[in-house]
Design an enzyme around this catalytic site. Structure first.
Site, PDB file in Angstrom:
ATOM      1  CD  GLU A  55      -7.989 -10.042  -3.140  1.00 55.04           C
ATOM      2  OE1 GLU A  55      -7.128 -10.400  -2.558  1.00 55.04           O
ATOM      3  OE2 GLU A  55      -8.836  -9.712  -2.454  1.00 55.04           O
ATOM      4  CE  LYS A  58      -3.851  -2.177   2.893  1.00 57.94           C
ATOM      5  NZ  LYS A  58      -4.823  -2.188   3.639  1.00 57.94           N
ATOM      6  CG  HIS A  94      -4.836  -6.758   0.263  1.00 58.45           C
ATOM      7  ND1 HIS A  94      -6.288  -6.997   0.568  1.00 58.45           N
ATOM      8  CD2 HIS A  94      -5.287  -7.729  -1.134  1.00 58.45           C
ATOM      9  CE1 HIS A  94      -6.998  -7.737  -0.138  1.00 58.45           C
ATOM     10  NE2 HIS A  94      -6.216  -8.215  -0.826  1.00 58.45           N
ATOM     11  CG  ASN A 154      -3.719  -1.880   7.068  1.00 64.05           C
ATOM     12  OD1 ASN A 154      -3.795  -1.817   6.436  1.00 64.05           O
ATOM     13  ND2 ASN A 154      -4.601  -2.723   7.575  1.00 64.05           N
ATOM     14  CE1 TYR A 206      -9.486  -3.412   1.266  1.00 66.39           C
ATOM     15  CE2 TYR A 206      -8.849  -1.454  -0.435  1.00 66.39           C
ATOM     16  CZ  TYR A 206      -8.704  -2.990   1.033  1.00 66.39           C
ATOM     17  OH  TYR A 206      -7.003  -2.495   0.879  1.00 66.39           O
TER      18      TYR A 206
HETATM   19  P1  TYD Z   1     -10.792  -5.648   5.671  1.00 67.20           P
HETATM   20  O1  TYD Z   1     -10.731  -6.507   4.848  1.00 67.20           O
HETATM   21  O2  TYD Z   1     -11.780  -5.702   7.300  1.00 67.20           O
HETATM   22  O3  TYD Z   1      -9.077  -6.090   6.256  1.00 67.20           O
HETATM   23  P2  TYD Z   1      -8.402  -6.906   5.896  1.00 67.20           P
HETATM   24  O4  TYD Z   1      -6.846  -5.698   5.314  1.00 67.20           O
HETATM   25  O5  TYD Z   1      -7.346  -6.982   6.809  1.00 67.20           O
HETATM   26  O6  TYD Z   1      -8.363  -7.869   4.733  1.00 67.20           O
HETATM   27  O7  TYD Z   1      -9.915  -4.326   5.944  1.00 67.20           O
HETATM   28  C1  TYD Z   1      -9.298  -3.664   4.308  1.00 67.20           C
HETATM   29  C2  TYD Z   1      -8.546  -2.336   4.801  1.00 67.20           C
HETATM   30  O8  TYD Z   1     -10.063  -1.208   5.059  1.00 67.20           O
HETATM   31  C3  TYD Z   1      -7.885  -2.087   5.628  1.00 67.20           C
HETATM   32  O9  TYD Z   1      -6.936  -3.260   5.675  1.00 67.20           O
HETATM   33  C4  TYD Z   1      -7.715  -0.980   5.847  1.00 67.20           C
HETATM   34  C5  TYD Z   1      -9.142  -0.115   5.756  1.00 67.20           C
HETATM   35  N1  TYD Z   1     -10.087  -0.626   7.100  1.00 67.20           N
HETATM   36  C6  TYD Z   1     -10.270   1.165   7.784  1.00 67.20           C
HETATM   37  O10 TYD Z   1      -9.257   2.188   6.903  1.00 67.20           O
HETATM   38  N2  TYD Z   1     -10.662   1.062   9.102  1.00 67.20           N
HETATM   39  C7  TYD Z   1     -11.197  -0.216   9.294  1.00 67.20           C
HETATM   40  O11 TYD Z   1     -11.553  -0.297  10.808  1.00 67.20           O
HETATM   41  C8  TYD Z   1     -11.397  -1.189   8.724  1.00 67.20           C
HETATM   42  C9  TYD Z   1     -12.002  -2.135   9.549  1.00 67.20           C
HETATM   43  C10 TYD Z   1     -10.743  -1.133   7.695  1.00 67.20           C
END
Ligand code: TYD
Length: 154
Positions: free
Chosen positions: A126, A9, A115, A112, A49
């Site tokens: 994907e 990311k 992905h 974070n 998403y």
């Molecule tokens: P998600 O698919 O729930 O998690 P992951 O990436 O662990 O599979 O969410 C996708 C992305 O959405 C996540 O990486 C970051 C963003 N996100 C937020 O910004 N705030 C939030 O509260 C959540 C649940 C996700």
């Protein structure tokens, strides 16, 4: 071998973490079968998403994912989807365990770092979303017998 999709990311690109994280995947024995840089747009992110489009944070997520180019990566390995999710850690970097990528490099729910596909169905969709068939290379590294036992390869 099972394949999974990883996205470096903008938080990883901007913070110069690509090499470090790529090294982790390679040290684990995962094989790079596709890799490229691209600029994401709203259309592809709405698809990627789709489970989050109704969330209040979705506009911020869009902005975050378009803040710089990203690098998409297709990794192959035995149980690669689960292995990469375990290495990735919990969504919220503040809750991700130390030793995981998010646990070591993230302090945010949104910013974070990577992905990673969460199921075989998601991984297949994907990989097809981000790569053309000719951009994925099925190859077997010569070191494979030093990564898995012959029992694990059958
Ligand atoms: P998600 O698919 O729930 O998690 P992951 O990436 O662990 O599979 O969410 C996708 C992305 O959405 C996540 O990486 C970051 C963003 N996100 C937020 O910004 N705030 C939030 O509260 C959540 C649940 C996700």
């Amino acid at each position: 071998m099972e394949k999974t999709l990883v996205i470096f990311k903008p938080s990883a690109i901007e913070r110069g973490l690509v090499g470090n994280i790529l090294t982790r995947f390679q040290q684990k024995g995962l094989v790079i079968t596709g890799m490229k840089m691209m600029q994401l747009n709203e259309a592809i992110l709405r698809e990627h998403y789709s489970h989050l489009v109704e969330k209040s944070f979705f506009p911020l997520l869009l902005k975050s994912m378009m803040a710089s180019p990203v690098i998409v990566l297709c990794l192959a390995g035995k149980d690669a989807i689960n292995v990469v999710r375990l290495m990735t850690g919990a969504t919220n970097g503040r809750e991700a365990l130390p030793g995981t990528i998010r646990g070591d490099f993230a302090s945010s729910n949104q910013e974070n770092i990577i992905h990673a596909s969460s199921s075989p169905e998601d991984a297949e969709a994907e990989i097809a979303r981000f790569f053309a068939p000719g951009e994925i290379f099925d190859w077997t590294p010569a070191n494979t017998p030093f990564i898995y036992s012959s029992l694990e390869l059958n």
